[in-house]
Design an enzyme around this catalytic site. Sequence first.
Site, PDB file in Angstrom:
ATOM      1  CG  HIS A 183      -1.959 -12.110 -13.979  1.00 46.07           C
ATOM      2  ND1 HIS A 183      -2.246 -11.116 -14.887  1.00 46.07           N
ATOM      3  CD2 HIS A 183      -2.087 -11.539 -12.757  1.00 46.07           C
ATOM      4  CE1 HIS A 183      -2.554 -10.002 -14.250  1.00 46.07           C
ATOM      5  NE2 HIS A 183      -2.461 -10.229 -12.955  1.00 46.07           N
TER       6      HIS A 183
ATOM      7  CG  ASP B 110      -2.475 -10.933  -7.443  1.00 43.69           C
ATOM      8  OD1 ASP B 110      -1.431 -10.252  -7.473  1.00 43.69           O
ATOM      9  OD2 ASP B 110      -3.300 -10.937  -8.373  1.00 43.69           O
ATOM     10  CB  SER B 111      -0.370  -8.576  -1.657  1.00 43.15           C
ATOM     11  OG  SER B 111       1.017  -8.845  -1.741  1.00 43.15           O
TER      12      SER B 111
ATOM     13  N   PRO C 273      -2.747  -0.828   2.758  1.00 42.91           N
ATOM     14  CG  PRO C 273      -4.663  -0.369   1.514  1.00 42.91           C
ATOM     15  CD  PRO C 273      -3.227   0.011   1.650  1.00 42.91           C
TER      16      PRO C 273
ATOM     17  CD  GLN D  77      -5.851   0.200  -3.963  1.00 44.92           C
ATOM     18  OE1 GLN D  77      -4.679  -0.091  -3.758  1.00 44.92           O
ATOM     19  NE2 GLN D  77      -6.768  -0.732  -4.200  1.00 44.92           N
TER      20      GLN D  77
END
Length: 281
Positions: free
Chosen positions: A62, A157-158, A164, A31
């Site tokens: 987070h 945590d995408s 991807p 990326q």
Amino acid sequence: MEAWFFENQTGNFGIKIRIEKILHHEYSNFQEITVYDTFEFGRMLVLDQAIMFTDKNEFIYHEMLGLVPLFSHKNPERILIIGGGDGGVIRECLKNPFVEHIDLVEIDKRVVDVSKEFFPEIACGLKDRRVEVIADDGIEFLKRVESSGRYDAILIDSTDPVGPAEGLFKRDFYESAERALKDDGIFAAQTESPFFNKNLIRDINKIIKDIYEKPSIYYAMIPVYPSGLWSFTIGSKKYQPQNINESYKGFDFTSLSLKYYSPEIHASSFILPNFVKEICK
């Protein structure tokens, strides 16, 4: 001349942020990675032209992805995080007193390296002795460990469901995650904006309802994400996600230096607006 970063968050809507300078730019094997210094939000990590976080408000995402599932669990000792190479969710998970080991599976090692260099306060947990960083495809990693039942919590945590990360939003992946959890395990993932991703949230909610005894959705307000309203989907085999587990009775949450999460926020984040309830029917 002024410089601005533009993110087209839909075909008809976007966000712009004034840039002071570009601190880093590269194309990794997976990326485009860019670090900006902005006037309004401090440093900002952008992957494939999508904002991941900024210094000024990264703690919201987070804390909510890391702490809500872990404080719902009685004793989350072993954690798997897929994605999140910046280390922000790890930093928050390490605040839970029961955590003994975290596997971080990040497909792009360059995200880890760039975060350590430009976001040391976010990436600080990556050097903790309890953390193992694994450079691997999260989907393939889960296939290898799915029958192990080794994890107390799995957190996804995408990035957005393109490129991807697309496979991280599929039923097969969620079923693999369930099999990798212990009998009282808990799963949580970021699941995009209720304003712009209704179908995605509806589909994921149906899958999680099929797989887990106690499914739910919670949310947080994140200024630089599309619409500002952001959803997380959670599935638990045993514990009620809306409640902080009894094992934390008497625990001093003020000792954790939290900026967003609290016992009150934990409970209230599951009180959904009516239009989100409609999505989840």
